[in-house]
Structure formats: structure tokens, C-alpha cells
Design an enzyme around this catalytic site. Structure first.
Site, PDB file in Angstrom:
ATOM      1  N   ASP A  85      34.030 -10.279  95.238  1.00 34.22           N
ATOM      2  CA  ASP A  85      35.014  -9.810  94.261  1.00 34.22           C
ATOM      3  C   ASP A  85      36.323 -10.563  94.452  1.00 34.22           C
ATOM      4  O   ASP A  85      36.600 -11.120  95.523  1.00 34.22           O
ATOM      5  CB  ASP A  85      35.238  -8.306  94.407  1.00 34.22           C
ATOM      6  N   GLU A 145      36.099  -5.802  98.527  1.00 29.10           N
ATOM      7  CA  GLU A 145      37.016  -6.104  99.633  1.00 29.10           C
ATOM      8  C   GLU A 145      38.466  -6.144  99.180  1.00 29.10           C
ATOM      9  O   GLU A 145      39.362  -5.683  99.894  1.00 29.10           O
ATOM     10  CB  GLU A 145      36.634  -7.443 100.278  1.00 29.10           C
TER      11      GLU A 145
END
Length: 392
Positions: A85, A145
Site C-alpha cells: 500500500d 502499513e
């Protein structure tokens, strides 16, 4: 003896690495877009299956997609940790398109940290092709994250448990330095409740959350200790609804970074000891410690090993540094697992418009990672449970 793969072996793979990286970068994966992250995970899964010779487990936790490869049936030995991400919203690719110009790679997420995924798969693919036994390696690619790993934190700790090492493919620090330390991160949201009143007719009947927050901001900022590297930063602040109403509700976000567990806990206690300053005001503290520090003692052995591997490969001796930003490596270090971070791309501009990675550095980083993995896996019994604790 461990498998030694020279840098030249990876230099030949640079076009393939760039092609894989282009595929990942041109699939935008902002953390808060669950559909986009799932689409990115499908691409990562396909690249990983080709490199590792196995399909991943797809783990969807509260709608967020993570991928896990557990190679071989043996006990877990080494965790290779990545995330796919990014901080970039959909549409950024139109403003910062994929490009490789004069060896400089650009595109959202190229540095932080999609190049790290490509490096991980490339290193493991070459080791597998060379006949290395990858039994006990776990590859984990998470999808949240950048927003604090709300669904993957427990998964990361679970996968790290019992491992001899966690290798984190986050982007390097300046100049390619490995991240041998990271500050721990705590995130708070202070919610203040007061009482509304007309600001012109009878302000004395209200309980002003703007005034309450003003006092709290000063008290919170005073918890910092620059001498110890502890930062306590009030950030987003809101209060009130209209210009002629005493504000009855407000909130303040606070970002805390600390080098040691003791400092992180001290600030947490200070935050929880806050009391209202105005009669009638009420405080509610949400949040808390998100990631523990990655203290340098957790990376010392692996950093020394990286230096030895670099020397064998004819690479410059790696430098190590402590940084303020946190990563999923904080979780593995907090779980007591030796952790080395910043093994990913060399470049700069993480989270900024000038984000970039250096193409010519990718082969050396892949060779260093492959060498580290080979050394760790060559140690007999690494990651096996101790006899004294095996039955606990």
C-alpha cells in the site's frame, strides 16, 4: 556453505526488475481504498508465485488484503517483510507518471516501497534457481502499513515469532544506509467536550473547547524531551461549528516518536494523566502506543552480517542509521526478533512529489539481500525452538 550470487547475476536481471516494478507502480494502491489494495495484491501474488514457485495465502482482515508465503514445511526461520500500500491517492499516477530517465525511476510508491517487493522476489527467485533450500522462509506482503498496520500488526508478530531474523524491505535511508534503528510511534486523539452558548449574548454560560484545547496543547508539547530524541507533536486540531457559538466539541491529534520503550511509556503515562483545565470540560483520550521502537541492539548482529556479505560481494560497506519514521520492523523488533530494516531501494523522496529510486542500485541491493538470506539459512537450526521452550 552458503550460496553466493554475484552482483553481475542480478545486473542481467535489471530489465526484468524494472518491468515488474512498472507493473506494480502503475497499479495505484492507496491504503484506504480496499478495492485498489486488493487489485494490487493480485499483481503481487502473480509476481510472487512466479518467483517462489508457490501461490500465496490471501488473508483478508477487516476488508484489507495481505499475502503470505510460507516456504517449506519446516519451522519458521526468516521473515521477509514488505507492504504494497502507498500514501498516494488514486489519480496520482496521472500527475507523477511511471518513468525511468537517466537511471532515475519515478512514480507513486516506487521508492516506498514497491521496489522492495521486486527485490525480495528477485533475490529469492535466484536463490531457488541456484538450488538454495528456502525451507523456513516466510514472505509477508501487507496492505495497510502506511496507516499504522491496524489489521496486520498481529499477523506480523505471529509470523515473526520463533524466527531468527526479520528482513524488512522498506526503502533505504539517505545514500543507501540501512535502518538500524527506528523510533517508536504513538498516536493519540484527544476529544474535548464542553458546552455551547451564544458567543455574543452569553459566552459565560458556555464551556469553550477551543480554550480548553489551547491549554492542553501546551501541556502535551511539554512532554517532549529533545535531549533524548523524544518528539511530542500536536498536529490536526478542530473545535467548534460556527463563528458566533462557544465551541462545545473539539479534538486534537498528537504524534509521538521515541527512541526507547521507557520514553514511549513515559509519554503515554503523561498523556493519560491529562486533566481538564476549565470547569465543566471533559476529556477523552483515544489511541496509544502503535509501534514500539526498533532499538539498535535489535539490529546489531544482522547489520554486522550485512557488512560481511557486502565485503564478499565487493559492495561498499553499508552504513547504518536511526530514523524517526516507524515501519512494520518495529513490530518484529518489539517481539524480540533480530530485525534489519531499510534493505529496499536506494533513492529518496518518500511520501513526496520527488519520490524516486535509482535503477543502477537495484542489482546490488538484490545481491545483498540474497547473500543475507543465504547466510541466515546456512546456519543449522536457525529459528528452531529451544529445547527448553519447545513444549511451552
Amino acid at each position: 556453505m552458503s550460496t553466493v550470487l554475484p552482483v553481475d547475476a542480478f545486473t542481467q536481471l535489471l530489465p526484468a526488475m524494472l518491468a515488474d516494478l512498472q507493473q506494480l507502480v502503475t497499479c495505484e494502491t492507496p491504503s484506504n481504498d480496499l478495492i485498489a489494495v486488493a487489485a494490487g495484491a493480485r499483481l503481487v501474488a502473480a509476481q510472487g508465485a512466479r518467483a517462489l514457485g508457490a501461490q500465496p495465502e490471501t488473508l483478508v482482515l477487516d476488508g484489507r488484503t495481505h499475502l503470505r508465503w510460507r516456504l517449506g514445511p519446516g519451522p519458521r526461520r526468516v521473515l521477509v517483510l514488505c507492504h504494497q500500500d502507498t500514501v498516494w491517492p488514486l489519480g496520482t499516477l496521472a500527475e507523477i507518471p511511471w518513468s525511468v530517465t537517466d537511471g532515475v525511476i519515478r512514480g507513486p510508491g516506487c521508492f516506498d516501497m514497491k521496489a522492495g517487493i521486486v527485490l525480495a522476489f528477485t533475490a529469492l527467485d535466484r536463490l531457488r534457481a541456484a538450488g538454495a533450500d528456502l525451507d523456513g522462509v516466510t514472505v509477508l506482503v501487507t496492505g495497510d502499513e502506511e496507516i499504522g498496520s491496524p489489521t496486520s500488526a498481529d499477523l506480523i508478530r505471529e509470523e515473526a515469532r520463533g524466527c531468527a531474523a526479520a528482513l524488512v524491505l522498506e526503502a533505504s535511508a539517505d545514500g543507501g544506509a540501512l535502518k538500524t534503528g527506528r523510533k517508536g510511534a504513538s498516536m493519540y486523539d484527544l476529544v474535548v467536550t464542553g458546552r455551547a452558548a451564544h458567543a455574543g449574548l452569553e459566552p459565560e454560560r458556555g464551556v469553550n473547547t477551543t480554550l480548553e484545547l489551547a491549554g492542553q496543547v501546551l501541556a502535551i508539547a511539554a512532554l517532549a524531551d529533545p535531549a533524548l530524541g523524544t518528539t511530542v507533536t500536536p498536529t490536526a486540531l478542530t473545535s467548534g461549528t460556527t463563528t458566533n457559538t462557544v465551541p462545545a466539541a473539539g479534538r486534537l491529534a498528537v504524534d509521538v516518536r521515541a527512541l526507547t520503550v521507557a520514553e514511549q511509556q513515559r509519554v503515554d503515562e503523561g498523556m493519560r494523566a491529562l486533566i481538564p483545565r476549565l470547569p465543566g470540560a471533559a476529556l477523552e483520550l483515544r489511541g496509544g502506543i502503535n509501534r514500539p521502537p526498533l532499538e539498535e541492539k535489535a539490529s546489531a548482529g544482522l547489520f554486522a552480517l550485512a557488512g560481511a556479505v557486502a565485503a564478499r560481494l565487493g559492495l561498499p560497506a553499508p552504513e547504518g542509521t536511526t530514523v524517526g519514521g516507524a515501519s512494520d520492523g518495529n513490530f518484529t523488533a518489539g517481539a524480540g526478533v533480530p530485525t534489519l530494516d531499510g534493505l529496499g531501494a536506494v533513492g529518496g523522496g518518500a511520501h513526496a512529489a520527488h519520490e524516486h529510486a535509482l535503477a543502477d542500485e537495484l542489482p546490488g541491493r538484490a545481491a545483498l539481500l540474497a547473500g543475507l538470506l543465504a547466510e541466515l539459512l546456512a546456519v543449522r537450526g536457525v529459528g528452531d525452538p529451544d529445547e527448553e521452550t519447545a513444549g511451552e
